[in-house]
Scaffold this active site. Structure first.
Site, short mmCIF file in Angstrom:
data_model
loop_
_atom_site.label_atom_id
_atom_site.label_comp_id
_atom_site.label_asym_id
_atom_site.label_seq_id
_atom_site.Cartn_x
_atom_site.Cartn_y
_atom_site.Cartn_z
N GLY A 11 46.08 33.74 34.63
CA GLY A 11 44.94 33.48 33.76
C GLY A 11 45.25 32.38 32.75
N ARG A 72 46.00 31.69 41.71
CA ARG A 72 46.89 32.77 42.18
C ARG A 72 47.23 32.50 43.64
NH1 ARG A 72 46.64 36.28 37.95
NH2 ARG A 72 44.69 36.31 36.76
N ASP A 103 53.15 37.99 33.31
CA ASP A 103 54.08 38.83 34.06
C ASP A 103 54.19 38.42 35.52
OD1 ASP A 103 54.05 41.66 35.83
OD2 ASP A 103 55.63 41.51 34.33
N THR A 125 49.51 34.04 27.77
CA THR A 125 48.49 35.01 28.15
C THR A 125 47.81 35.53 26.90
OG1 THR A 125 48.10 37.23 29.04
CG2 THR A 125 50.33 36.75 28.30
N ASP A 127 46.48 38.31 26.45
CA ASP A 127 46.62 39.76 26.28
C ASP A 127 47.80 40.17 25.40
OD1 ASP A 127 44.41 40.32 27.83
OD2 ASP A 127 45.55 40.44 29.69
N ASP A 129 50.72 40.85 26.32
CA ASP A 129 51.26 42.04 26.99
C ASP A 129 52.62 41.81 27.64
OD1 ASP A 129 50.35 40.32 28.94
OD2 ASP A 129 49.33 41.84 30.12
N ARG A 171 43.20 44.66 30.21
CA ARG A 171 43.19 45.61 31.32
C ARG A 171 44.29 46.66 31.17
NH1 ARG A 171 43.90 42.25 35.03
NH2 ARG A 171 46.09 42.65 35.50
#
Length: 318
Positions: A11, A72, A103, A125, A127, A129, A171
């Site tokens: 992303g 991707r 990740d 990213t 996120d 995360d 997510r």
């Protein structure tokens, strides 16, 4: 080391262009040739590789998205696909690779160890995360985008004395909802790491109504479940409720000053690590110091949000 490559994968995130710029200019400053790999690992397999110049990365530090594009690649998950990618790196005589992403991007880069291809990861990213780093590139911009929207939604919520359920990205991680919820004064924050039960959400709203509060904001991370269902349950309790899903607007926009500086520091550090002979490590920021950590720390361990922020939000939203 004479030639290095840089790619973005997964992303997109605001600040990726600033990181690309830092890799290119830092690499050229140190006497390296820098090549851009377009469309991530998919482009690497297809040989979509071009030399990058100082002028190519001019006037991109303020732009969102990624000028190298992102995609991707299922093929790169296979050994045959990775072998094709390695052949392309050899064809262009690229000695090391900087990969910017999350990740999945780092998992792909870690597979290159088998082929003795040095790779350094830069966490990009929205996120936030990724384990091992306090912040990822794009996170600060994303939460500021959310806050801007929440502030506008609150104006409407106040005018009509309504409850608004706002769904944000996340997510598997709730950092966007957590940070934006605290900064935006949300009455309830629902995240995957601590999914608040509907009974508690309803009880908090009823208590607020009894104390005289006429409007509320509930911030929901998409990984929790259906924000539509949450809004539906609140309506069934007789509460005037509206739903807003912010969606991909959170990914775009000009990066904040924080993200531009973070990306610049991380991109330059990635080049430094390659020149030092480091490999299969991720650039991280901890306590405002830019360091490198092993890929395994980033990939195998799950990121944990600062749950004290969650507790603080419950105190301050009474």
């Amino acid at each position: 080391m004479k030639r290095i490559g840089v790619l973005t994968s997964g992303g997109d995130a605001p600040g990726m262009n600033a990181a690309i710029r830092a890799v290119v200019r830092s690499g050229i400053y140190h006497g390296l040739e820098v090549f851009g790999v377009y469309r991530g690992y998919s482009g690497l397999i297809q040989g979509e590789i071009k030399p990058l110049t100082l002028r190519f990365v001019g006037d991109i530090i303020h732009r969102g998205g990624t000028i190298l594009h992102s995609a991707r690649s299922e093929e790169f998950r296979t050994e045959v696909g990775r072998e094709k990618a390695v052949q392309q790196l050899k064809k262009y005589q690229i000695d090391g690779l900087v990969v910017i992403g999350g990740d999945g991007t780092f998992q792909g880069a870690s597979k290159l160890a088998k082929y003795n291809i040095p790779a350094i990861g830069v966490p990009g990213t929205i996120d936030n995360d990724i384990n091992g780093t306090d912040y990822t590139i794009g996170f600060d911009t994303a939460i500021n985008t959310v806050i801007d929207s929440v502030d506008k939604i609150r104006d409407s919520a106040s005018s009509h004395e309504r409850i608004f359920v706002v769904e944000v990205m996340g997510r598997d991680a709730g950092d966007i909802a957590l940070w934006a919820g605290l900064a935006g004064g949300a009455e309830s924050i629902i995240i995957p790491e601590n999914p608040m039960k509907m009974d508690e959400v309803i009880a908090r709203l009823q208590k607020s109504l009894e104390s005289g509060k006429k409007h509320s904001i509930i911030l929901v991370a998409e990984g929790v479940g259906s924000a539509v269902e949450i809004a539906k349950q609140l309506k069934q309790q007789g509460m005037d409720t509206r739903l807003t899903v912010l969606g991909h607007v959170q990914r775009g926009g000009s990066p904040t000053a924080f993200d531009r500086v973070l990306a610049s520091r991380m991109g330059a550090k990635a080049v430094e690590c390659l020149l030092k002979g480091e490999s299969h490590r991720m650039i991280a920021i901890r306590h405002n110091e830019v360091i490198s950590v092993d890929f395994a720390e980033a990939i195998k361990q799950k990121h944990q949000p600062i749950m004290s922020l969650f507790d603080l939000s419950k105190i301050l939203s009474i």
